[in-house]
Motif scaffolding. Structure first.
Motif, PDB file in Angstrom:
ATOM      1  N   SER A 103      -7.873   1.708  12.149  1.00 52.93           N
ATOM      2  CA  SER A 103      -6.446   1.392  12.025  1.00 52.93           C
ATOM      3  C   SER A 103      -6.188  -0.106  12.059  1.00 52.93           C
ATOM      4  CB  SER A 103      -5.653   2.101  13.130  1.00 52.93           C
ATOM      5  OG  SER A 103      -6.157   1.750  14.412  1.00 52.93           O
ATOM      6  N   GLN A 106      -7.574  -1.664   8.947  1.00 53.71           N
ATOM      7  CA  GLN A 106      -6.777  -1.234   7.793  1.00 53.71           C
ATOM      8  C   GLN A 106      -5.463  -2.012   7.729  1.00 53.71           C
ATOM      9  OE1 GLN A 106      -7.719   1.342   5.419  1.00 53.71           O
ATOM     10  NE2 GLN A 106      -6.072   0.242   4.372  1.00 53.71           N
ATOM     11  N   ASN A 107      -4.840  -2.251   8.873  1.00 49.12           N
ATOM     12  CA  ASN A 107      -3.601  -3.033   8.900  1.00 49.12           C
ATOM     13  C   ASN A 107      -3.844  -4.462   8.435  1.00 49.12           C
ATOM     14  OD1 ASN A 107      -2.145  -0.845   9.839  1.00 49.12           O
ATOM     15  ND2 ASN A 107      -2.372  -1.428  11.997  1.00 49.12           N
ATOM     16  N   PHE A 109      -6.120  -5.427   6.377  1.00 54.91           N
ATOM     17  CA  PHE A 109      -6.340  -5.374   4.930  1.00 54.91           C
ATOM     18  C   PHE A 109      -5.014  -5.207   4.191  1.00 54.91           C
ATOM     19  CE2 PHE A 109      -6.971  -2.810   1.095  1.00 54.91           C
ATOM     20  CZ  PHE A 109      -7.805  -3.647   0.378  1.00 54.91           C
ATOM     21  N   ASP A 110      -4.189  -4.314   4.679  1.00 54.56           N
ATOM     22  CA  ASP A 110      -2.895  -4.083   4.024  1.00 54.56           C
ATOM     23  C   ASP A 110      -2.031  -5.345   4.066  1.00 54.56           C
ATOM     24  OD1 ASP A 110      -3.703  -1.512   3.561  1.00 54.56           O
ATOM     25  OD2 ASP A 110      -2.617  -0.657   5.267  1.00 54.56           O
ATOM     26  N   GLU A 111      -2.043  -6.049   5.202  1.00 47.97           N
ATOM     27  CA  GLU A 111      -1.267  -7.283   5.328  1.00 47.97           C
ATOM     28  C   GLU A 111      -1.762  -8.337   4.344  1.00 47.97           C
ATOM     29  OE1 GLU A 111      -0.129 -10.609   8.774  1.00 47.97           O
ATOM     30  OE2 GLU A 111      -1.354  -8.853   9.253  1.00 47.97           O
ATOM     31  N   GLN A 113      -3.296  -7.767   1.553  1.00 48.48           N
ATOM     32  CA  GLN A 113      -2.971  -7.320   0.202  1.00 48.48           C
ATOM     33  C   GLN A 113      -1.503  -7.603  -0.128  1.00 48.48           C
ATOM     34  OE1 GLN A 113      -5.085  -6.116  -2.119  1.00 48.48           O
ATOM     35  NE2 GLN A 113      -3.361  -6.094  -3.568  1.00 48.48           N
ATOM     36  N   MET A 114      -0.612  -7.372   0.821  1.00 49.72           N
ATOM     37  CA  MET A 114       0.814  -7.645   0.589  1.00 49.72           C
ATOM     38  C   MET A 114       1.070  -9.141   0.434  1.00 49.72           C
ATOM     39  SD  MET A 114       2.851  -4.852   2.938  1.00 49.72           S
ATOM     40  CE  MET A 114       1.944  -5.227   4.432  1.00 49.72           C
ATOM     41  N   GLU A 117       0.256 -10.001  -3.085  1.00 54.14           N
ATOM     42  CA  GLU A 117       1.299  -9.530  -4.011  1.00 54.14           C
ATOM     43  C   GLU A 117       2.527 -10.441  -3.966  1.00 54.14           C
ATOM     44  OE1 GLU A 117       1.955  -5.531  -2.831  1.00 54.14           O
ATOM     45  OE2 GLU A 117       0.033  -4.796  -3.626  1.00 54.14           O
ATOM     46  N   ARG A 182      -8.102 -11.247   2.215  1.00 49.53           N
ATOM     47  CA  ARG A 182      -8.135  -9.807   1.907  1.00 49.53           C
ATOM     48  C   ARG A 182      -9.571  -9.299   1.818  1.00 49.53           C
ATOM     49  NH1 ARG A 182      -6.776  -8.187  -4.066  1.00 49.53           N
ATOM     50  NH2 ARG A 182      -8.748  -9.352  -4.199  1.00 49.53           N
ATOM     51  N   LYS A 186     -11.260  -6.485   4.006  1.00 46.73           N
ATOM     52  CA  LYS A 186     -11.928  -5.333   3.396  1.00 46.73           C
ATOM     53  C   LYS A 186     -13.338  -5.153   3.956  1.00 46.73           C
ATOM     54  CE  LYS A 186     -13.180  -3.384  -1.098  1.00 46.73           C
ATOM     55  NZ  LYS A 186     -13.174  -3.609  -2.581  1.00 46.73           N
TER      56      LYS A 186
END
Length: 388
Positions: A103, A106-107, A109-111, A113-114, A117, A182, A186
């Motif tokens: 978790s 994963q957070n 990585f998501d941060e 990635q955002m 973007e 990122r 990952k």
């Protein structure tokens, strides 16, 4: 019932004593005169000269280890969600061994990635602004040719184009930094899946499901894999014997559970640094043996024999039969027992010699008997008669 008088009881006791004296005298007479005479020659201990193997060797105690072991650690922090192996399991390279709660990773990585973007969106806006700046610059150039605008407007349009270009370069740098972040996130996310780095057997497990590991300061060990298909024998050789052992010296060893089976190998090398055990110095001699049948296990005790010299199918005589050394070389006197029970002395030339037997080079024939020991009353050795 009659009662014996005191005098009668005394006579009865004397009679019992007389019987004991008679028995003792009879036994002594039998010992001195009644035994059969034994031929002193029959008491000679002898051994037959026969063919066998002579081995000059050095003995050592060793330890069986896996040829290769790897401590599999965790590079991610978190709780062990799943432990997919148990002790003794055989795994292949790439097999999933354990999973850590993903978790947090994963957070991250998501941060990351955002963030990428968001920067990409800003990059699109800056590119549109650059296009607008180019259009304004073109308009100002057209107008300056007709003397319809001041020069400072043209210069402002030129500066605006350069500013927009610099902003795009800056955003490109930020975007690459975000991509690196990122990729790192990952990778850390991948670290939550612990896989086997090699083929091997699970030799130990240091964690349990539900346990939390912290990989911030150091990589905690999750389990240990051992390559059990090839085993390493580490023999402790005494300081006095190590000078006779070198790379390539043949050896064989057995383990306590199967002492009759000899497993053969050769010395691969000697560790340069010694070990001190009870004030005695030992050097480790290393060798490798295949373990395809899985007979050998970690930490087994090995009785190792290093073969320094060997002679097979030669005449042998027990070392205990060798008498005094005479002359030059390996010449000894031995006592030979013939078929009539007579003992004679003979000169013997030996070759290889172990602690038990010696190789006969000359002086004896197969089947002859050599004296190992004789009582003092046995006949004295007679000089052997040679045929003319």
């Amino acid at each position: 019932m009659s009662v014996l008088s005191p005098l009668a009881r005394v006579w009865a006791r004397l009679g019992f004593v007389r019987w004991l004296l008679l028995i003792a005298l009879a036994a002594g007479a039998y010992w001195l005169f009644g035994r059969d005479k034994v031929d002193p020659a029959s008491q000679v201990v002898s051994s037959v000269v026969k063919r066998g193997d002579v081995e000059v060797s050095v003995l050592a105690t060793g330890k069986v280890e896996a040829a290769k072991t790897v401590d599999v650690g965790a590079q991610a922090s978190g709780q062990i969600q799943r432990l997919l192996v148990k002790l003794g399991d055989r795994v292949k390279k790439g097999d999933l061994l354990a999973e850590i709660d993903p978790s947090v990773s994963q957070n991250d990585f998501d941060e990351a990635q955002m963030s990428i973007e968001g920067l990409q969106a800003q990059q699109t806006i800056k590119q549109l602004a650059l296009q607008e700046a180019h259009l304004e610059l073109a308009r100002q150039k057209t107008m300056i040719e007709g003397d319809a605008t001041p020069r400072r407007e043209l210069e402002a349009a030129q500066i605006n184009v350069k500013m927009r270009q610099a902003e795009i370069v800056q955003l490109g740098t930020q975007l690459r930094q975000a991509e690196i972040k990122r990729d790192k996130a990952k990778t850390n996310l991948g670290f939550t899946r612990i896989v086997a780095p090699m083929d091997g057997v699970v030799a130990s497990i240091a964690v349990k499901e539900g346990q939390t590991v912290n990989a911030i300061q150091s990589a905690p060990t999750i389990l240990t894999l051992a390559d059990m298909d090839m085993m390493k024998i580490q023999a402790q050789v005494a300081e006095a014997d190590v000078v006779r052992i070198k790379t390539g010296t043949p050896l064989y060893f057995s383990v306590l559970g199967d002492p009759d089976t000899k497993i053969r190998a050769q010395v691969l090398g000697l560790e340069p640094s010694p070990q001190t055990i009870n004030n005695a110095i030992f050097y480790n001699a290393l060798s490798l043996v295949p373990n395809r049948q899985g007979v050998l296990h970690q930490q087994m005790t090995a009785q190792v024999t290093f073969i320094l010299a060997q002679a097979n199918n030669v005449l042998t005589v027990p070392v205990g039969a060798l008498g005094k050394k005479t002359g030059a070389g390996e010449q000894y006197t031995v006592k030979v027992l013939d078929a009539e029970g007579k003992i004679s002395e003979r000169q013997l030339q030996i070759g290889l010699r172990s602690n038990i037997v010696a190789e006969v080079k000359s002086g004896l024939k197969e089947g002859e008997k050599v004296v190992m020991g004789a009582p003092e009353s046995s006949p004295q050795p007679q000089p052997e008669r040679r045929g003319r």
